[in-house]
Design a protein around this motif. Structure first.
Motif, PDB file in Angstrom:
ATOM      1  N   ILE A  46       0.861  -1.192   0.000  1.00 30.24           N
ATOM      2  CA  ILE A  46       0.000   0.000   0.000  1.00 30.24           C
ATOM      3  C   ILE A  46       0.894   1.237   0.000  1.00 30.24           C
ATOM      4  N   GLY A  47       0.818   1.990  -1.079  1.00 31.52           N
ATOM      5  CA  GLY A  47       1.762   3.070  -1.324  1.00 31.52           C
ATOM      6  C   GLY A  47       2.962   2.482  -2.040  1.00 31.52           C
ATOM      7  N   ALA A  48       2.668   1.799  -3.160  1.00 25.94           N
ATOM      8  CA  ALA A  48       3.693   0.997  -3.849  1.00 25.94           C
ATOM      9  C   ALA A  48       4.712   1.839  -4.598  1.00 25.94           C
ATOM     10  N   GLU A  64       2.287 -16.168  -2.334  1.00 31.72           N
ATOM     11  CA  GLU A  64       1.474 -16.678  -3.440  1.00 31.72           C
ATOM     12  C   GLU A  64       1.010 -15.566  -4.386  1.00 31.72           C
ATOM     13  N   LYS A  65       0.437 -14.479  -3.842  1.00 31.82           N
ATOM     14  CA  LYS A  65      -0.117 -13.418  -4.672  1.00 31.82           C
ATOM     15  C   LYS A  65       0.289 -12.056  -4.112  1.00 31.82           C
ATOM     16  N   ILE A  66       0.308 -11.069  -5.001  1.00 28.34           N
ATOM     17  CA  ILE A  66       0.681  -9.712  -4.595  1.00 28.34           C
ATOM     18  C   ILE A  66      -0.393  -8.739  -5.055  1.00 28.34           C
ATOM     19  N   ILE A  67      -0.775  -7.859  -4.135  1.00 30.49           N
ATOM     20  CA  ILE A  67      -1.677  -6.757  -4.459  1.00 30.49           C
ATOM     21  C   ILE A  67      -0.906  -5.474  -4.242  1.00 30.49           C
ATOM     22  N   ILE A 185       2.749  -0.581   4.504  1.00 28.91           N
ATOM     23  CA  ILE A 185       1.974   0.660   4.352  1.00 28.91           C
ATOM     24  C   ILE A 185       2.923   1.848   4.430  1.00 28.91           C
ATOM     25  N   ASP A 186       2.934   2.647   3.368  1.00 23.88           N
ATOM     26  CA  ASP A 186       3.760   3.857   3.314  1.00 23.88           C
ATOM     27  C   ASP A 186       2.977   4.890   2.513  1.00 23.88           C
ATOM     28  N   VAL A 187       2.163   5.680   3.217  1.00 21.82           N
ATOM     29  CA  VAL A 187       1.219   6.563   2.524  1.00 21.82           C
ATOM     30  C   VAL A 187       1.266   8.009   3.045  1.00 21.82           C
ATOM     31  N   GLU A 188       2.413   8.415   3.545  1.00 24.10           N
ATOM     32  CA  GLU A 188       2.653   9.818   3.882  1.00 24.10           C
ATOM     33  C   GLU A 188       1.588  10.404   4.817  1.00 24.10           C
ATOM     34  N   ARG A 189       1.534   9.858   6.019  1.00 22.96           N
ATOM     35  CA  ARG A 189       0.698  10.365   7.108  1.00 22.96           C
ATOM     36  C   ARG A 189      -0.780   9.985   6.993  1.00 22.96           C
TER      37      ARG A 189
END
Length: 245
Positions: A46-48, A64-67, A185-189
């Motif tokens: 999340i925040g790729a 197995e899988k990547i989102i 998760i890396d989504v700037e605050r």
């Protein structure tokens, strides 16, 4: 783990990756050491951004899988290009922002060559509010703000770049139950909003989590995760590691 990555060398972060041939080395080494001998049904990025974590963990046979989720349209297009470049077919990419509700909002960033710092607009965001509007700037011609006479452009909200985006709760993107998940998760605050939109996932699965937390936001996010039966394992700079098993 070898993978190909298309980089924009005008971007300081991507230039650093090119010169050093790695990104967040300590964080990734810690993550790899903790997950390489465990099987995961999903890695959710999340925040790729342009896909560094996505591509790296695509090489792990125990996942197995990547989102992969990226809100900024330009970053998302680069992410797709990097996925294609590596001929990967077990990655599902989404161009949206994870939040605590489904809807529409805006993304903001101050520099087109630093879009890794794109953040969902929140009028209570202390980082956003440290900038003051400058009514003398010509908001109809943003490129002119790079001229020398506009040295203060980064201090003005008026000449930021804004992008309309869709938001979605993670619970409405994927609904795993009793699965093993690796989540970054890396989504700037905006991390707490992401967590609030993922309460079912956090409750119903075994999760190893890496989450960036700005110092001013640590108490609220840490308390939220502790209340969800997560344990804090370690932090490396502003990246924190939790698990609930």
């Amino acid at each position: 783990k070898n993978f190909k990555l298309k980089l924009n060398l005008k971007n300081s972060l991507e230039r650093k990756i090119f010169l050093e041939n790695y990104f967040e080395k300590n964080q990734i080494n810690f993550l790899v050491n903790n997950i390489e001998n465990k099987n995961f049904d999903y890695f959710i990025d999340i925040g790729a951004y342009i896909g560094y974590y996505t591509l790296l963990f695509s090489k792990f046979k125990n996942i197995e899988k990547i989102i992969s989720i990226e809100a900024n349209k330009a970053n998302y297009n680069n992410l797709l290009e990097n996925i294609s470049l590596n001929k990967l077919n077990h990655i599902t990419a989404h161009n949206l922002g994870c939040s605590d509700h489904d809807g529409k909002t805006k993304l903001w960033y101050s520099d087109q060559n630093k879009m890794g710092g794109s953040s969902i607009l929140n009028i209570d965001d202390y980082e956003y509010n440290k900038y003051d509007p400058n009514l003398n700037l010509d908001t109809n011609n943003l490129k002119s703000h790079y001229d020398k006479k506009y040295k203060d452009y980064k201090k003005s909200k008026d000449n930021f770049f804004y992008q309309s985006i869709n938001t979605k709760k993670l619970d409405n993107i994927i609904n795993p139950i009793n699965k093993h998940l690796l989540i970054k998760i890396d989504v700037e605050r905006h991390e707490l909003f992401v967590l609030k939109g993922a309460e079912k996932i956090l409750t119903n699965n075994k999760i190893f989590l890496q989450i960036e937390i700005f110092p001013k936001l640590f108490d609220n996010i840490n308390n939220f995760l502790l209340n969800k039966n997560f344990k804090l394992i370690k932090n490396i700079d502003w990246d924190y590691y939790y698990k609930n098993y």
